[in-house]
Motif scaffolding. Structure first.
Motif, PDB file in Angstrom:
ATOM      1  N   VAL A   1      11.038 -18.986  34.427  1.00 49.31           N
ATOM      2  CA  VAL A   1      10.343 -17.715  34.238  1.00 49.31           C
ATOM      3  C   VAL A   1       9.825 -17.243  35.587  1.00 49.31           C
ATOM      4  O   VAL A   1       9.631 -18.042  36.511  1.00 49.31           O
ATOM      5  CB  VAL A   1       9.177 -17.821  33.231  1.00 49.31           C
ATOM      6  N   GLY A   2       9.599 -15.962  35.713  1.00 54.93           N
ATOM      7  CA  GLY A   2       9.117 -15.395  36.961  1.00 54.93           C
ATOM      8  C   GLY A   2       7.616 -15.200  36.952  1.00 54.93           C
ATOM      9  O   GLY A   2       6.973 -15.188  35.909  1.00 54.93           O
ATOM     10  N   ARG A   3       7.091 -15.072  38.156  1.00 52.92           N
ATOM     11  CA  ARG A   3       5.666 -14.789  38.325  1.00 52.92           C
ATOM     12  C   ARG A   3       5.532 -13.806  39.473  1.00 52.92           C
ATOM     13  O   ARG A   3       6.031 -14.040  40.566  1.00 52.92           O
ATOM     14  CB  ARG A   3       4.887 -16.058  38.664  1.00 52.92           C
ATOM     15  N   ARG A   4       4.894 -12.688  39.213  1.00 51.31           N
ATOM     16  CA  ARG A   4       4.660 -11.724  40.282  1.00 51.31           C
ATOM     17  C   ARG A   4       3.646 -12.295  41.257  1.00 51.31           C
ATOM     18  O   ARG A   4       2.708 -12.978  40.859  1.00 51.31           O
ATOM     19  CB  ARG A   4       4.112 -10.419  39.709  1.00 51.31           C
ATOM     20  N   ASN A   5       3.829 -12.003  42.521  1.00 52.44           N
ATOM     21  CA  ASN A   5       2.851 -12.414  43.523  1.00 52.44           C
ATOM     22  C   ASN A   5       1.664 -11.471  43.429  1.00 52.44           C
ATOM     23  O   ASN A   5       1.783 -10.286  43.724  1.00 52.44           O
ATOM     24  CB  ASN A   5       3.455 -12.369  44.928  1.00 52.44           C
ATOM     25  N   ARG A   6       0.543 -12.012  43.004  1.00 51.05           N
ATOM     26  CA  ARG A   6      -0.661 -11.203  42.864  1.00 51.05           C
ATOM     27  C   ARG A   6      -1.685 -11.680  43.877  1.00 51.05           C
ATOM     28  O   ARG A   6      -1.874 -12.874  44.047  1.00 51.05           O
ATOM     29  CB  ARG A   6      -1.227 -11.329  41.454  1.00 51.05           C
ATOM     30  N   ARG A   7      -2.323 -10.747  44.483  1.00 50.06           N
ATOM     31  CA  ARG A   7      -3.367 -11.089  45.445  1.00 50.06           C
ATOM     32  C   ARG A   7      -4.661 -11.324  44.667  1.00 50.06           C
ATOM     33  O   ARG A   7      -5.213 -10.408  44.075  1.00 50.06           O
ATOM     34  CB  ARG A   7      -3.568  -9.967  46.453  1.00 50.06           C
ATOM     35  N   ALA A   8      -5.091 -12.565  44.639  1.00 53.62           N
ATOM     36  CA  ALA A   8      -6.322 -12.912  43.934  1.00 53.62           C
ATOM     37  C   ALA A   8      -7.289 -13.547  44.918  1.00 53.62           C
ATOM     38  O   ALA A   8      -6.877 -14.181  45.885  1.00 53.62           O
ATOM     39  CB  ALA A   8      -6.020 -13.883  42.801  1.00 53.62           C
TER      40      ALA A   8
ATOM     41  N   ILE B   1      -9.281 -16.032  44.344  1.00 55.90           N
ATOM     42  CA  ILE B   1      -9.278 -17.485  44.202  1.00 55.90           C
ATOM     43  C   ILE B   1      -8.055 -17.912  43.404  1.00 55.90           C
ATOM     44  O   ILE B   1      -7.852 -17.473  42.277  1.00 55.90           O
ATOM     45  CB  ILE B   1     -10.546 -17.978  43.479  1.00 55.90           C
ATOM     46  N   GLY B   2      -7.241 -18.774  43.961  1.00 58.26           N
ATOM     47  CA  GLY B   2      -6.139 -19.389  43.238  1.00 58.26           C
ATOM     48  C   GLY B   2      -4.994 -18.450  42.919  1.00 58.26           C
ATOM     49  O   GLY B   2      -4.998 -17.278  43.242  1.00 58.26           O
ATOM     50  N   THR B   3      -4.005 -19.041  42.288  1.00 55.44           N
ATOM     51  CA  THR B   3      -2.814 -18.319  41.870  1.00 55.44           C
ATOM     52  C   THR B   3      -2.952 -17.980  40.390  1.00 55.44           C
ATOM     53  O   THR B   3      -3.383 -18.803  39.603  1.00 55.44           O
ATOM     54  CB  THR B   3      -1.572 -19.196  42.084  1.00 55.44           C
ATOM     55  N   HIS B   4      -2.570 -16.789  40.044  1.00 58.99           N
ATOM     56  CA  HIS B   4      -2.672 -16.354  38.655  1.00 58.99           C
ATOM     57  C   HIS B   4      -1.283 -16.046  38.109  1.00 58.99           C
ATOM     58  O   HIS B   4      -0.479 -15.417  38.786  1.00 58.99           O
ATOM     59  CB  HIS B   4      -3.564 -15.118  38.549  1.00 58.99           C
ATOM     60  N   VAL B   5      -1.026 -16.486  36.905  1.00 62.39           N
ATOM     61  CA  VAL B   5       0.232 -16.171  36.250  1.00 62.39           C
ATOM     62  C   VAL B   5      -0.050 -15.127  35.182  1.00 62.39           C
ATOM     63  O   VAL B   5      -1.174 -14.985  34.714  1.00 62.39           O
ATOM     64  CB  VAL B   5       0.897 -17.422  35.615  1.00 62.39           C
ATOM     65  N   GLY B   6       0.976 -14.416  34.795  1.00 57.17           N
ATOM     66  CA  GLY B   6       0.825 -13.407  33.759  1.00 57.17           C
ATOM     67  C   GLY B   6       0.773 -14.031  32.375  1.00 57.17           C
ATOM     68  O   GLY B   6       0.981 -15.240  32.193  1.00 57.17           O
TER      69      GLY B   6
END
Length: 126
Positions: A92-99, A101-106
């Motif tokens: 599955v894909g995950r968009r690169n989101r600028r957060a 703190i940490g990495t966020h998945v949809g």
């Protein structure tokens, strides 16, 4: 995501099952005339064409990889969880989101991680 899936299938000598789900916007009224069924029937060829166009460069690059194409109307999590039954892996894909703190998945990726019957590979993309 497609690059990863095709490269992995080619490397391991297995086929690839590509699933594309789509939905028409919800209608907040009774569908007395069966309009939703007609809208779905009209939208299905466009969804299939979108899938075929997305796969075209990858099937040319990896001609030895057999591809099963599935295009469904419905919710992606349900379709992906069901498709994971008997699969070696789910990608599955995950968009690169600028957060901050940490990495966020949809929501879809998060749900697939929890409901997939196969190991899940999450591939970031823009």
């Amino acid at each position: 995501m497609l690059a990863f899936g095709f490269a992995a299938a080619d490397r391991y000598g297995c086929g690839l099952r590509v699933l594309h789900t789509w939905a028409v916007p919800a209608v907040h009224a009774a569908d007395m005339g069966g309009a939703m069924q007609l809208i779905r029937a009209e939208a299905a060829p466009d969804a299939r064409r979108t899938l075929d166009e997305a796969l075209a460069p990858w099937t040319e690059k990896y001609p030895g990889v057999s591809v099963v194409r599935e295009c469904h109307h419905g919710r992606p999590v349900q379709a992906l969880a069901e498709a994971s039954r008997g699969a070696r892996s789910a990608v599955v894909g995950r968009r690169n989101r600028r957060a901050r703190i940490g990495t966020h998945v949809g929501a879809v990726t998060h749900a697939v991680i929890h409901h997939s019957l196969a190991p899940v590979t999450v591939v970031p993309h823009d």
